[in-house]
Design an enzyme around this catalytic site. Structure first.
Site, PDB file in Angstrom:
ATOM      1  N   CYS A   2       0.759  -1.299   0.062  1.00  0.00           N
ATOM      2  CA  CYS A   2      -0.139  -0.150   0.048  1.00  0.00           C
ATOM      3  C   CYS A   2       0.851   1.280  -0.039  1.00  0.00           C
ATOM      4  CB  CYS A   2      -0.843  -0.170   1.483  1.00  0.00           C
ATOM      5  SG  CYS A   2      -1.899  -1.661   1.432  1.00  0.00           S
ATOM      6  N   ASP A 100      -3.917  -8.629   8.935  1.00  0.00           N
ATOM      7  CA  ASP A 100      -3.049  -8.322   9.829  1.00  0.00           C
ATOM      8  C   ASP A 100      -3.090  -6.752  10.467  1.00  0.00           C
ATOM      9  OD1 ASP A 100      -2.324  -7.375   7.339  1.00  0.00           O
ATOM     10  OD2 ASP A 100      -0.383  -7.993   7.270  1.00  0.00           O
ATOM     11  N   ILE A 291      12.927 -13.071 -17.085  1.00  0.00           N
ATOM     12  CA  ILE A 291      13.139 -12.597 -18.439  1.00  0.00           C
ATOM     13  C   ILE A 291      14.618 -12.850 -18.811  1.00  0.00           C
ATOM     14  CG2 ILE A 291      11.583 -10.496 -18.011  1.00  0.00           C
ATOM     15  CD1 ILE A 291      14.031  -8.713 -17.364  1.00  0.00           C
ATOM     16  N   SER A 363      11.020 -13.179  -3.950  1.00  0.00           N
ATOM     17  CA  SER A 363      12.239 -12.946  -4.357  1.00  0.00           C
ATOM     18  C   SER A 363      13.335 -13.519  -3.756  1.00  0.00           C
ATOM     19  CB  SER A 363      12.480 -11.404  -4.709  1.00  0.00           C
ATOM     20  OG  SER A 363      13.067 -10.888  -3.488  1.00  0.00           O
ATOM     21  N   GLY A 364      14.535 -13.555  -4.065  1.00  0.00           N
ATOM     22  CA  GLY A 364      15.658 -14.074  -3.466  1.00  0.00           C
ATOM     23  C   GLY A 364      16.867 -13.010  -2.897  1.00  0.00           C
TER      24      GLY A 364
END
Length: 632
Positions: A2, A100, A291, A363-364
């Site tokens: 947000c 939450d 990609i 993600s890593g």
């Protein structure tokens, strides 16, 4: 994910115009396309833009506590909210939603400012306590979510998730902080201790602010830090098992969502590890995306395809041209402040691809910082061994001379690129590391600036902040200090800023399981030889992941997203390079020696030298100044 914004009158509780808060939120509509709300009270206004992830039908914001004594606006996710809700309900709290956000309010009611210590997740939030007439601002431990604030000319404090939210307020002073220019050229971004605008601050990661009407603005309070001062004992096998447990726990906790969820997959160690653990934890195939580039040397899609087949993911790939220079203006507008990490372009492209299928992507990011995965960590580890063997005076004499005479050979094989190593060995551990992660060294910056700017800058040197941070780090070794600096300085300023802005630009929430604070704290306590061993970083993680991934995935050379900026400035952007020193914004600033920049540009375009990264920094600075309409 947000956007939040708000206004708080510090001197006296003057009325807040709701329209001002609405305009601040509207400027960040991309962060929250699913809903909007504003609440005002005596001396305060809170605004919110929502991207619905959990409890889609409920949990609209601004949100009131069950007793109506507190109001919340919140950006982020709390991953242990279900456990906290059960604990708080047992203590008498009442809940009316399934999300939450209400848990944060109940935690505030029970624990006050200490509630942040109970929250596991990524967040920036504001709580106005109507009973105490206080405003509480907080940012998560690692700085995944941003929060800007400024005191305005009418005495009010305004805050927002992005700088553009503050820029929507008519009383914000648009004047550049001249020291931010030295910071930006040194690092390629404006770090969290400064903003491009004088008078604007970023709440540091792991800090909070408690504001009261009638009282001056206090300094932020640090509520979390990571320590490298202690070492875990135990066998490598036991520590490997603990690491794997923490990684599994972190991934599973971030798979909770009421919207489609997936993952980025590059085929490297970190993203492949996350996908492997997601596949293990979930019942359905993981949605993954990659990609690739139409230049074979830059393309990693074959590795990503292998991992996708191995774990049966629903994989999507898109091949893009690295010649994406037409998006430079759009990119500059995303960041507000000048931002010169060229990998932001392909990061934005992979976020666009992910958003076509999912609303949340794991993600890593974070493993390199936590577990010493960068080449510079391996170098720092080895260089510090040599520093301990030779007195500083002898090192400065030997390696200082070698660093001065050795040619800068970026074109040569890596073993022959010794100039930077010689220069680092002549310095202290802290100064050497600051030089290794910087982009434009201080001696080159000094030749770019005009005499007028050098006078304004005085004796300020951008590197000193990092040197001081490392010198005061709770750490035992040079490697410890380097990782501490990465987690506290580089990660929030560069990596997390890049991912937040590019993902939020397309309405995508990204989650970083390898930045779980319990995992970070554990990794910081590992013996050095379990982080770096035989010139290999992330040693313990790679050992732990051998049960999932093959050695050619785990041990292949690291390759990040590549943007061919050097080629751009010798081709389609050649005229941009030649004109950057005399362009309207930079020329009007008076900060730079335009003749010196013109010579550097000519040398680059002609192929005599490679100044691609520097030219990219100057172009992105120029575009940011133009987009923001800043006075200099």
């Amino acid at each position: 994910m947000c956007a939040i914004a708000g206004i708080f009158h510090l001197p006296t509780p003057k009325p807040v115009e709701p329209q001002r808060v609405e305009r601040m939120c509207a400027s960040m509509a991309h962060r929250g396309p699913d809903g909007a709300g504003v609440w005002t009270g005596p001396g305060v206004g809170l605004g919110h833009r929502r991207l619905s992830i959990i409890d889609l039908a409920g949990s609209s914001q601004p949100m009131a506590s069950s007793d109506r004594r507190a109001m919340l606006v919140f950006n982020g996710e709390i991953y242990n909210f279900r456990e906290l809700r059960a604990e708080l309900r047992a203590a008498g709290a009442q809940f009316h939603t399934e999300g939450d956000s209400e848990v944060i309010l109940a935690a505030w009611q029970r624990w006050g400012p200490a509630c942040v210590e109970r929250l596991h997740g990524m967040f920036a939030f504001a709580i106005y306590d109507l009973a105490e007439r206080t405003l509480f601002l907080a940012r998560d431990r690692l700085g995944v979510k941003p929060l800007f604030y400024a005191v305005l000319s009418d005495g009010s404090l305004a805050f927002a998730s992005e700088l553009k939210g503050l820029l929507a307020h008519p009383l914000l002073r648009r004047e550049v902080d001249p020291l931010a220019i030295d910071d930006y050229l040194a690092w390629g971004y404006v770090p969290d201790h400064r903003s491009i605008l004088a008078g604007v601050a970023k709440l540091p990661a792991g800090h909070s602010l408690l504001l009261r009407h009638g009282q001056p603005l206090p300094a932020p309070r640090q509520w979390w830090d990571v320590s490298f001062a202690e070492r875990r004992s135990g066998s490598a096998a036991d520590l490997e098992a603990e690491l794997l447990h923490l990684m599994r726990q972190a991934v599973a906790s971030r798979m909770v969502a009421d919207v489609p969820l997936g993952a980025f997959l590059s085929g490297g160690v970190d993203s492949s590890s996350v996908v492997a653990l997601m596949s293990e934890a979930g019942r359905d195939p993981v949605k993954t995306c990659s990609i690739g580039f139409d230049v074979a040397a830059l393309d990693e899609t074959s590795y990503a395809d292998r991992i996708a087949r191995q774990f049966g993911t629903e994989h999507r790939t898109r091949i893009v041209s690295p010649d994406d220079f037409g998006a430079v203006d759009t990119l500059a507008a995303m960041f507000d402040e000048p931002f010169a990490d060229a990998s932001a372009l392909p990061t934005w492209r992979v976020c666009q691809l992910a958003r076509e299928a999912v609303t949340v992507a794991l993600s890593g990011d974070g493993a390199d910082e936590a577990l010493a995965g960068y080449r510079r960590h391996v170098f720092q580890h080895g260089e510090d061994r040599l520093r301990r063997l030779l007195p500083h005076g002898l090192r400065r004499s030997i390696f200082g001379t070698l660093g001065a005479v050795y040619p800068k050979a970026d074109w040569a094989p890596r073993p022959l690129r010794a100039k930077a190593t010689f220069q680092a060995l002549a310095l202290s551990s802290e100064e050497g590391y600051a030089r290794s992660i910087g982009i434009v060294p201080p001696e080159l910056r000094a030749t770019l600036y005009s005499p007028e700017y050098l006078a304004r800058r005085g004796d300020y040197r951008a590197e000193q902040v990092l040197v001081d941070l490392m010198a005061g780090a709770p750490a035992r070794s040079g490697l410890d200090k380097a990782q501490y600096a990465d987690l506290k300085f580089w990660l929030p300023g560069d990596i997390l800023t890049k991912v937040d802005r590019t993902s939020m630009a397309v309405g995508l929430e990204t989650r970083e399981p390898l930045l779980d604070h319990r995992l970070i704290e554990f990794a910081a306590s590992l013996p050095e030889n379990l982080r770096v061993r035989r010139a290999e970083g992330k040693w313990l993680m790679k050992r732990a992941m051998r049960r999932y991934l093959s050695d050619d995935i785990l041990f292949r050379p690291k390759q990040g997203f590549v943007t061919p900026i050097a080629q751009w400035f010798r081709g389609p952007l050649a005229e941009t390079a030649r004109s950057v020193g005399s362009s309207s914004a930079l020329a009007r600033s008076g900060w730079f020696d335009s003749h010196r920049i013109a010579r550097l540009a000519d040398d680059h375009v002609s192929g005599r030298s490679d100044h691609g990264r520097l030219l990219w920094q100057l172009v992105m600075l120029d575009k940011s100044l133009k987009i923001l309409g800043l006075s200099v």
